[in-house]
Enzyme design. Structure first.
Site, PDB file in Angstrom:
ATOM      1  CG  ASN A 244      -2.011   0.985   1.128  1.00  0.00           C
ATOM      2  OD1 ASN A 244      -2.849   0.866   0.242  1.00  0.00           O
ATOM      3  ND2 ASN A 244      -2.040   1.966   2.013  1.00  0.00           N
TER       4      ASN A 244
ATOM      5  CG  ASP B 292      -2.788   0.001  -3.363  1.00  0.00           C
ATOM      6  OD1 ASP B 292      -2.179   0.660  -2.509  1.00  0.00           O
ATOM      7  OD2 ASP B 292      -4.009   0.140  -3.580  1.00  0.00           O
TER       8      ASP B 292
ATOM      9  CE  LYS C 210      -6.853  -3.768  -5.313  1.00  0.00           C
ATOM     10  NZ  LYS C 210      -7.398  -2.485  -4.888  1.00  0.00           N
TER      11      LYS C 210
END
Length: 185
Positions: free
Chosen positions: A82, A102, A114
Site C-alpha cells: 500500500n 498499490d 493495482k
C-alpha cells in the site's frame, strides 16, 4: 489493529477477519475509490466487518508504504504493498494518507500494479496530488518492485509463517460509528 511490535523495523500490526474497521462512504454508499472526496454527498464513517483474510501489516518508519501479509485460514496467500504517506503518530494511533496506487504480490513474488486508472485519474486534483508527487509515488513502487524481484525483506519469507495467539479477541471499534453491513476484500 493489534500492535505486535513497535521497534526500529516499524509498527507490526495484526487485523483478523471478523474485526471491525471504518470506511468513509457517502449517502449513496460510494467510497473514495468510486468518487473523489469533494464529490461525496453527505460523507460519514461507517462501521464494517473485515472479511475473508487476516492481515499482518508492517509500517516501516518514515516509509511511503506499508506491506500487508494476507492469510486465509492460517495460510499465507500473498503480499499487498500500500503506497501511502509516512505514518505520523497521534495520541490515539497513527495517521497516514493512502496514495491510491498499490502492488499485489503472489507468494512466488509475481506482482502487478493495482488501481492504476484511479491513480492516474487523480493526478492534478488539488485534493490528491500533483504530477511531481505522482512521479515520486510511482518511483517508490518501482523501488519496491526491485525488492520483490530480488526476494529481499520484506518479501523474503519473513512473517509468512506468522500465527496469532488464539486467545486474542476479535477487534472492535468504539461507538459512535453507524454500524453497516459490509465487506472488504
Amino acid at each position: 489493529m493489534r500492535v505486535i511490535a513497535d521497534n526500529e523495523d516499524g509498527l507490526l500490526l495484526w487485523h483478523p477477519a471478523g474485526s471491525d474497521f471504518a470506511r468513509l462512504v457517502d449517502a449513496d454508499g460510494k467510497t473514495q475509490h468510486e468518487v473523489t472526496v469533494d464529490r461525496m454527498r453527505d460523507p460519514k464513517l461507517v462501521l464494517l466487518t473485515w472479511q475473508k483474510y487476516d492481515i499482518l501489516v508492517l509500517m516501516p518508519p518514515r516509509a511511503a508504504y506499508s506491506v500487508w501479509w494476507f492469510f486465509r485460514d492460517g495460510t499465507f496467500t500473498g503480499w499487498y504493498v500500500n503506497l501511502e504517506t509516512p505514518y505520523r503518530r497521534q495520541p490515539d494511533g497513527v495517521d497516514t494518507n493512502d496514495l491510491i496506487l498499490d502492488i499485489v504480490v503472489t507468494p512466488d513474488r509475481q506482482w502487478e500494479w493495482k488501481d492504476v486508472d484511479e491513480f492516474d485519474g487523480h493526478i492534478g486534483n488539488p485534493l490528491y496530488f500533483d504530477r511531481a508527487t505522482a512521479d515520486a509515488v510511482r518511483a517508490e513502487g518501482e523501488r519496491l518492485i526491485k525488492l520483490i524481484a530480488a526476494g529481499d525483506f520484506p518479501f523474503d519469507g519473513t512473517y509468512t509463517d506468522f500465527r496469532p495467539d488464539q486467545r486474542w479477541p476479535t477487534l472492535r471499534l468504539p461507538a459512535p460509528l453507524d454500524p453497516q453491513p459490509g465487506l472488504a476484500e
